[in-house]
Design a protein around this motif. Structure first.
Motif, short mmCIF file in Angstrom:
data_model
loop_
_atom_site.label_atom_id
_atom_site.label_comp_id
_atom_site.label_asym_id
_atom_site.label_seq_id
_atom_site.Cartn_x
_atom_site.Cartn_y
_atom_site.Cartn_z
N PRO A 152 -30.29 -7.41 34.52
CA PRO A 152 -29.29 -7.94 34.00
C PRO A 152 -29.84 -6.85 32.19
N VAL A 153 -28.49 -6.39 31.49
CA VAL A 153 -28.76 -5.76 30.14
C VAL A 153 -28.17 -7.42 28.95
N LYS A 154 -30.23 -7.94 28.32
CA LYS A 154 -30.16 -8.88 27.70
C LYS A 154 -29.39 -8.75 25.84
N THR A 155 -28.68 -9.68 25.95
CA THR A 155 -27.98 -9.08 24.62
C THR A 155 -28.06 -10.40 23.68
N ALA A 156 -28.73 -11.29 23.54
CA ALA A 156 -29.48 -11.87 21.97
C ALA A 156 -30.45 -12.52 23.08
N PRO A 157 -31.53 -12.52 21.48
CA PRO A 157 -32.90 -12.69 22.15
C PRO A 157 -33.36 -14.45 22.42
N PRO A 158 -33.73 -14.73 23.06
CA PRO A 158 -34.43 -15.57 24.08
C PRO A 158 -35.08 -17.06 23.20
N PRO A 159 -35.19 -17.86 23.21
CA PRO A 159 -35.61 -18.65 22.64
C PRO A 159 -37.01 -18.86 21.98
N PRO A 160 -38.07 -18.97 21.08
CA PRO A 160 -39.44 -19.12 20.82
C PRO A 160 -40.06 -19.18 21.85
N GLY A 161 -41.13 -19.51 21.75
CA GLY A 161 -42.33 -19.71 23.10
C GLY A 161 -42.30 -19.46 24.19
N PRO A 162 -42.78 -19.73 25.47
CA PRO A 162 -42.83 -19.43 26.66
C PRO A 162 -41.58 -19.35 27.16
N ASN A 163 -41.68 -18.67 28.02
CA ASN A 163 -39.91 -18.97 28.97
C ASN A 163 -40.48 -20.14 29.70
N PRO A 164 -39.76 -20.88 30.59
CA PRO A 164 -39.63 -22.00 31.13
C PRO A 164 -40.42 -21.40 32.58
N VAL A 165 -39.61 -20.87 33.02
CA VAL A 165 -40.29 -19.84 34.46
C VAL A 165 -41.65 -19.90 34.43
N VAL A 166 -42.31 -18.91 33.25
CA VAL A 166 -43.50 -18.20 33.70
C VAL A 166 -44.61 -19.49 33.28
N VAL A 167 -44.04 -20.91 32.63
CA VAL A 167 -44.53 -21.81 32.48
C VAL A 167 -44.71 -22.40 33.49
N VAL A 168 -44.26 -22.55 34.92
CA VAL A 168 -43.91 -23.24 35.62
C VAL A 168 -44.81 -22.58 37.37
N LEU A 169 -44.80 -21.23 36.93
CA LEU A 169 -45.42 -20.27 37.47
C LEU A 169 -47.15 -20.66 37.38
N GLN A 170 -47.20 -20.46 35.87
CA GLN A 170 -48.95 -19.87 35.52
C GLN A 170 -49.47 -21.85 35.77
N GLN A 171 -48.11 -22.98 35.73
CA GLN A 171 -49.24 -23.78 36.90
C GLN A 171 -49.22 -24.30 37.74
N VAL A 172 -48.63 -23.54 38.62
CA VAL A 172 -48.67 -23.74 40.12
C VAL A 172 -49.36 -22.48 40.58
N PHE A 173 -50.33 -21.54 39.59
CA PHE A 173 -50.53 -20.26 39.63
C PHE A 173 -51.85 -20.35 41.08
N ALA A 174 -53.19 -21.44 40.61
CA ALA A 174 -53.27 -21.26 40.87
C ALA A 174 -53.42 -22.18 43.38
N LEU A 175 -52.86 -22.79 42.58
CA LEU A 175 -52.25 -23.56 44.20
C LEU A 175 -51.66 -22.04 45.10
N ILE A 176 -50.76 -21.15 44.36
CA ILE A 176 -50.41 -20.24 45.39
C ILE A 176 -51.55 -19.14 45.72
N GLN A 177 -52.25 -19.18 44.80
CA GLN A 177 -53.51 -17.92 45.55
C GLN A 177 -54.60 -19.01 46.28
N THR A 178 -54.95 -20.37 46.62
CA THR A 178 -55.43 -21.28 47.66
C THR A 178 -53.99 -20.60 48.69
N VAL A 179 -53.07 -20.84 48.91
CA VAL A 179 -52.00 -20.89 49.87
C VAL A 179 -52.42 -19.65 50.05
#
Length: 957
Positions: A662-689
């Motif tokens: 997609p073509v981004k047309t506006a800057p995202p809000p400051p801080g980490p992206n919510p998807v990244v926050v979730v992925l970082q939280q579940v990363f260890a679990l995914i590695q276990t799986v």
């Protein structure tokens, strides 16, 4: 009876004698062993094309043989004449012809199937000898069979002649005559119609002609019509066909003959004949009405075919005859009667579906007139089309619940497809009737829903809504002034039936774009959609409608978000929906959450995902088994689909489906992206799986999909994850190489390889997967075409985004190049396409990446040989454009080397094909070397050459 010896076991197995052929036929028909049958069939096919066939075929036709043996003899004759005509000496044409005539006369009162094969053989002989060696062939056939004698009764002779005349045009259609002969013979056959027509007319008009003879006459006429006999020359016979329609025995063949005559491409030239046909077709209306009353579906179908064929093929011609406008309008109304024929399709009638394309054709013709003429026609035909809409919506109505319940699943599916065809027709008709059509539907629906005196059937309401949905789904209804009223009417509908509820849902879904422009109306329809989500019978319609609303209206949904998330969570926990609808629901929630403030997104994500994470933790502890595998893949799929659409940056709507970045047309809000926050939280679990399921490609694929979807949606916002994901991917791929890991690596290279901060982990990952894949190639890559395909795509992407990756000393460029050459020879088309892409990306870098320049200089000839091998017949013809691209790229970037390589590679005789001469190879080579600008021309040269190599050139010239 003594069983004949098995034919394949005889030492003289290729001794094609009468006796051996009979043994083989016995084996083919009566041996219970399938292998023996197959051997016999193979042997018989060889026998049929052998020189000895000329001897045994006549002997096999002997009267004392059974009909299966005689049939083989006749078939062998036909094969020899049709496929090996050039083997027959000219001085034998006459004796062959007279032998065939006498055999046909003998079999005219014998086996019908043998007679037909003999007629086909004589027809083939005629096509090979007319007009030069056998002028007036058809006239002679007629004369020979009309002569008395041979002890054969007249009726049998007559039927044999008709069979011969019927198969002649059919044999012409399927013959292998060269193109120039086809034209000559078609002309000669056309001239012979003068001998056929009077005979057919005489036999049809004689009152004492038996039914079997008349039926054969009609079949014969049908066959000749395929040769485009001028309609004016068959007018009398077509008239006789109409006279045959009342006879039930002749009805089907008469319909076929009339339809073939009217639908000839050339027939519109004969305006007067067509005008005479219209009243004849209109005269069938009484027979049609009687058939409807008696439930005679076959007769309805046949008469409708005639009316539709005349209307569909000749609308333009008949519209232009303004003096006869009333008779054409009467024909249109007759077709309208067929469209609205009583009964439910496909159970009580199968006729109405034949008429739908006629309405497209008529509309196209009317709309193609210049505006003055068009206005006049529209005055007459707009009311007709409004009537058509009423008729179609009536036909689209469901039967009573009781009747519908008695239908088979096949009948229900046919009815569903029929309704889709009606929907497409309504959408097309909208182009002619415009906004007035929507107003018309709205008025009817309003009257229906506000009429308190008369109870309305749900079927009637559903059909009107279905009409709206058909139009709103594909046509921009934003400017229609009736939509607010429609949205206002929807809550008044008494939804007491699944089909009606489904259509209400789909109608709301079709209006999602309109709701985005009129968000105030969301509160009217959203409660209906959320209520429907809880009903498993409305799974597809309710979930797809919610997804459309969340996608189109997401910026107006924050006030409803809590409610939508709560209802969605509830139906997910209760497992009301099947897997694919659960995935759609997650996509809907992704769209919805995208428009909320980041803290609200995180809060909602937490409540939405936590139950699944807990479930996944529990599953990760269990020993792998099939049921927990499905549960793991399901949860990973839910996360993937959520992350596919959860995008907090404003972007162009066009690419919201994720098909292109997609073509981004506006800057995202400051801080980490919510998807990244979730992925970082579940990363260890995914590695276990992963650690437990590494050798299961489906689980690995599901894990890769989560990250691939996230990378595609987040693009550079995914940056915080690059390092740990690269490390995990490297470990995964080193343990068990799988294509999905390569595809995810390709995405990472695409987005992050050019960024200085992320180049080191990406470079390390790229080198690692390359070296692991090279060892896969050493062990034998044939079992892994998917890995080879993905590997080639990854290499091509790296060359495109970051050719510097190939400067590394840790990368064995020569080995990668050789893997490409091996991959070009794979039988899987997608793999070869990806490999050609790799080479077309690689060759332009000969000038700026020294390791690539070296390998091309040393081994470029191998690439040329592999490409020529593919063109010579080693690869599918569908790949020729890709091979041409590689040659074009070589010519552009390594011109002087290519000239040498082509010369050396094409030197060996028989390469790339034994069918091309040295002169043809030289010509190909010169043509390729001349074209350094015009890629299209190179593609044509390659296509031409591959046809020569495959021996197909004659057929395609």
């Amino acid at each position: 009876m003594e069983t004949p010896g098995r034919i394949a076991a005889t030492p003289d197995a290729l001794d094609f004698t009468v006796e051996n052929v009979e043994k083989a036929l016995h084996q083919l028909y009566y041996d219970p062993n399938i292998e023996n049958k197959n051997l016999a069939q193979k042997w018989l096919m060889q026998a049929q094309v052998s020189p000895q066939a000329w001897q045994f075929c006549w002997a096999l036709l002997s009267p004392d043989k059974v009909s299966e043996i005689q049939y083989f003899g006749a078939s062998a004759l036909h094969t020899k004449i049709s496929r090996y005509w050039s083997d027959i000496p000219t001085d034998q044409y006459e004796s062959l012809k007279s032998q065939l005539f006498s055999q046909i006369a003998r079999f005219s009162s014998g086996s019908k199937m043998v007679l037909t094969r003999l007629c086909v053989a004589l027809a083939s002989l005629a096509l090979n000898t007319m007009p030069e060696a056998w002028p007036g062939a058809v006239a002679e056939m007629v004369r020979v069979f009309q002569e008395e004698g041979g002890g054969v009764d007249g009726r049998a002779r007559c039927l044999a002649l008709l069979e011969l005349l019927t198969v002649l045009p059919e044999e012409f259609q399927t013959s292998r005559l060269p193109q120039y002969r086809k034209g000559l013979v078609r002309g000669a056959l056309g001239r012979e119609w003068g001998s056929v027509c009077p005979l057919l007319q005489q036999l049809l008009r004689r009152t004492d002609s038996p039914g079997a003879v008349k039926a054969r006459v009609l079949r014969c006429l049908s066959s000749w019509m395929l040769l485009d006999v001028p309609l004016s020359e068959s007018e009398g016979l077509v008239h006789d066909c109409f006279s045959a329609l009342p006879d039930p025995e002749l009805f089907d063949t008469a319909v076929e003959a009339i339809v073939n005559a009217i639908s000839q491409p050339d027939s519109q030239r004969y305006v007067n004949t067509l005008l005479k046909l219209v009243p004849q077709v209109l005269a069938l209306q009484d027979q049609l009405r009687d058939a409807v009353q008696n439930g005679d579906m076959e007769t309805c179908h046949g008469i409708c075919r005639i009316a539709v064929t005349l209307g569909e093929n000749h609308s333009r011609t008949l519209l232009e005859q303004v003096d006869h406008w009333q008779s054409f309008l009467a024909l249109v109304n007759m077709i309208m009667f067929c469209t609205g024929i009583p009964g439910h399709y496909p159970v009580n009638e199968t006729t109405s579906s034949l008429t739908l394309t006629f309405w497209y054709t008529l509309q196209d013709e009317i709309m193609s007139f210049e505006s003055d003429k068009q206005t006049v026609y529209l005055q007459v035909y707009r009311p007709v089309y409004f009537q058509l809409v009423d008729v179609l919506l009536h036909k689209a109505q469901f039967p009573s619940d009781q009747e519908y319940a008695s239908w088979s699943s096949d009948e229900k599916e046919q009815f569903r497809i029929y309704r889709v065809d009606i929907s497409d027709t309504l959408m097309y008709v909208y182009e002619m009737l415009g906004a007035e059509l929507l107003s018309n539907l709205y008025d009817k629906l309003g009257r229906l829903l506000t009429n308190t005196e008369q109870p309305t059937s749900w079927q009637h309401t559903e059909a009107l809504l279905y009409g709206f949905q058909s139009i709103a789904e594909t046509i921009d209804v934003n400017y229609s002034d009736v939509i607010p009223g429609l949205i206002g009417l929807i809550p008044r509908i008494n939804i007491n039936n699944v089909q009606l509820a489904d259509t209400v849902m789909f109608t709301i879904g079709a209006l999602a774009e309109w709701l985005a422009d009129h968000p105030v109306m969301l509160s009217s329809v959203l409660p209906l959609v959320l209520q429907a989500l809880g009903n498993p019978d409305l799974s597809v319609s309710s979930v797809s409608t919610l997804k459309k609303i969340c996608r189109e209206c997401k910026f107006d949904l924050p006030p409803y978000a809590t409610n939508i998330v709560a209802v969605s969570q509830e139906v997910l926990i209760k497992q009301i929906h099947k897997t694919s609808q659960c995935m759609w629901l997650m996509q809907a929630l992704g769209f919805l959450l995208s428009a909320l403030p980041v803290e609200d997104i995180l809060r909602n994500l937490h409540s939405l995902i936590t139950p699944y994470i807990q479930q996944l933790e529990k599953l990760a502890d269990e020993m792998p088994n099939p049921s927990n595998k499905l549960a793991i893949i399901h949860i990973l799929g839910l996360l993937s689909n959520l992350f596919t659409t959860l995008d907090i940056s404003k972007q162009d709507d066009e690419s919201a489906d994720g098909s292109a970045p997609p073509v981004k047309t506006a800057p995202p809000p400051p801080g980490p992206n919510p998807v990244v926050v979730v992925l970082q939280q579940v990363f260890a679990l995914i590695q276990t799986v992963l650690s437990k399921w590494l050798n299961d490609s489906q689980v690995v694929e599901a894990v890769c999909a989560i990250f691939e979807k996230s990378v595609k949606t987040l693009l550079h916002d995914f940056a915080p994850m690059v390092s740990q994901l690269s490390e995990m991917l490297g470990q995964m791929y080193s343990t068990i190489p799988q294509a999905s890991a390569l595809d995810l690596t390709r995405q990472m290279v695409h987005i992050f390889a050019s960024e200085t901060d992320h180049f080191p982990p990406i470079k390390a990952l790229f080198e690692l997967v390359t070296s692991v894949t090279l060892s896969v190639f050493q062990q034998g890559p044939r079992d892994h075409p998917d890995i080879v395909d993905s590997f080639m795509q990854l290499q091509a992407q790296a060359l495109k985004r970051k050719p510097d990756l190939f400067l590394s000393e840790s990368l064995d460029v020569k080995a990668v190049f050789h893997c490409g050459i091996l991959s070009l020879k794979f039988p899987e088309t997608p793999t070869v396409k990806s490999t050609c892409l790799f080479f077309t990306e690689l060759l332009p870098h000969c000038s700026d990446v020294p390791p690539l320049a070296r390998v091309v200089q040393e081994d470029g000839k191998l690439l040329v040989q592999a490409v020529l091998e593919g063109i010579g017949g080693g690869a599918s013809r569908s790949l020729m454009d890709q091979f041409a691209e590689v040659l074009f790229s070589l010519n552009k970037h390594c011109f002087s080397l290519l000239a040498v390589w082509l010369k050396e590679a094409l030197q060996p005789p028989g390469f790339p094909s034994s069918r091309v001469t040295t002169e043809q190879k030289d010509n190909f080579s010169q043509q390729i070397l001349r074209e350094r600008v015009n890629k299209r021309r190179v593609k044509d040269i390659v296509k031409e050459f591959t046809l020569l190599c495959r021996g197909l050139h004659e057929q395609n010239s």
